[in-house]
Design a protein around this motif. Sequence first.
Motif, PDB file in Angstrom:
ATOM      1  N   PHE A   1      -8.066   4.514  23.381  1.00  0.00           N
ATOM      2  CA  PHE A   1      -8.460   4.955  21.923  1.00  0.00           C
ATOM      3  C   PHE A   1      -8.872   6.370  22.087  1.00  0.00           C
ATOM      4  CE2 PHE A   1      -9.787   2.661  17.932  1.00  0.00           C
ATOM      5  CZ  PHE A   1      -9.503   3.826  17.221  1.00  0.00           C
ATOM      6  N   VAL A   2      -8.003   7.354  21.866  1.00  0.00           N
ATOM      7  CA  VAL A   2      -8.301   8.646  21.767  1.00  0.00           C
ATOM      8  C   VAL A   2      -7.806   9.248  20.668  1.00  0.00           C
ATOM      9  CG1 VAL A   2      -7.749  10.752  23.259  1.00  0.00           C
ATOM     10  CG2 VAL A   2      -7.895   8.628  24.270  1.00  0.00           C
ATOM     11  N   ILE A   3      -8.555   9.858  20.172  1.00  0.00           N
ATOM     12  CA  ILE A   3      -8.377  10.870  18.962  1.00  0.00           C
ATOM     13  C   ILE A   3      -8.256  12.448  19.295  1.00  0.00           C
ATOM     14  CG2 ILE A   3      -9.016  11.364  16.537  1.00  0.00           C
ATOM     15  CD1 ILE A   3     -10.548   8.805  16.515  1.00  0.00           C
ATOM     16  N   HIS A   4      -7.316  13.152  18.929  1.00  0.00           N
ATOM     17  CA  HIS A   4      -7.068  14.504  19.355  1.00  0.00           C
ATOM     18  C   HIS A   4      -7.902  15.383  18.256  1.00  0.00           C
ATOM     19  CE1 HIS A   4      -4.260  14.070  22.654  1.00  0.00           C
ATOM     20  NE2 HIS A   4      -3.942  12.952  22.052  1.00  0.00           N
TER      21      HIS A   4
ATOM     22  N   ASN B   1     -19.110   4.000  18.772  1.00  0.00           N
ATOM     23  CA  ASN B   1     -19.792   4.805  19.856  1.00  0.00           C
ATOM     24  C   ASN B   1     -18.545   5.617  20.335  1.00  0.00           C
ATOM     25  OD1 ASN B   1     -21.526   6.193  21.271  1.00  0.00           O
ATOM     26  ND2 ASN B   1     -21.547   4.529  22.908  1.00  0.00           N
ATOM     27  N   PHE B   2     -18.685   6.904  20.485  1.00  0.00           N
ATOM     28  CA  PHE B   2     -17.589   7.764  21.270  1.00  0.00           C
ATOM     29  C   PHE B   2     -18.336   8.725  21.913  1.00  0.00           C
ATOM     30  CE2 PHE B   2     -18.624   9.857  17.237  1.00  0.00           C
ATOM     31  CZ  PHE B   2     -18.694  11.137  17.396  1.00  0.00           C
ATOM     32  N   HIS B   3     -17.610   9.492  22.869  1.00  0.00           N
ATOM     33  CA  HIS B   3     -17.741  10.719  23.322  1.00  0.00           C
ATOM     34  C   HIS B   3     -16.796  11.772  23.488  1.00  0.00           C
ATOM     35  CE1 HIS B   3     -15.948   8.632  26.741  1.00  0.00           C
ATOM     36  NE2 HIS B   3     -15.738   9.635  27.376  1.00  0.00           N
TER      37      HIS B   3
ATOM     38  N   LEU C   1     -10.773  16.074  22.759  1.00  0.00           N
ATOM     39  CA  LEU C   1     -10.490  14.750  22.683  1.00  0.00           C
ATOM     40  C   LEU C   1     -11.700  13.811  22.362  1.00  0.00           C
ATOM     41  CD1 LEU C   1      -8.385  14.065  26.075  1.00  0.00           C
ATOM     42  CD2 LEU C   1      -7.615  14.477  23.588  1.00  0.00           C
ATOM     43  N   LYS C   2     -11.615  12.948  21.218  1.00  0.00           N
ATOM     44  CA  LYS C   2     -12.642  12.234  21.004  1.00  0.00           C
ATOM     45  C   LYS C   2     -12.181  10.811  21.698  1.00  0.00           C
ATOM     46  CE  LYS C   2     -15.114  10.933  16.707  1.00  0.00           C
ATOM     47  NZ  LYS C   2     -14.825  10.841  15.361  1.00  0.00           N
ATOM     48  N   ILE C   3     -13.067  10.207  22.745  1.00  0.00           N
ATOM     49  CA  ILE C   3     -12.773   8.921  23.482  1.00  0.00           C
ATOM     50  C   ILE C   3     -13.592   7.915  22.782  1.00  0.00           C
ATOM     51  CG2 ILE C   3     -12.878   7.892  25.454  1.00  0.00           C
ATOM     52  CD1 ILE C   3     -11.142  10.352  25.654  1.00  0.00           C
TER      53      ILE C   3
END
Length: 85
Positions: free
Chosen positions: A66-69, A21-23, A28-30
Amino acid sequence: MKWQEVRELFPDQFVLVSILNFHEEGNLKIVDDVAPIRTISEEDANKEFFQAKPGNVVYHTSNQDFVIHLRRDPLMRVRRNSNEN
């Protein structure tokens, strides 16, 4: 499982996880929930990162969040030197 729980179970290690699960917030993908698959040795982390299946990511537990740019423009613009042919 929350990222903080993974950090506690596998301190200071690379971990292959499945993102459950993410938002998104802007670019940014958190990541909110993950399922840990296995730990990854430091020597194999780069190789495993690029071989991960869609939905899986190698991430280091030293990261508090946990963050994806995200890259919205899939084409990378490269400025070339005008002297190159």
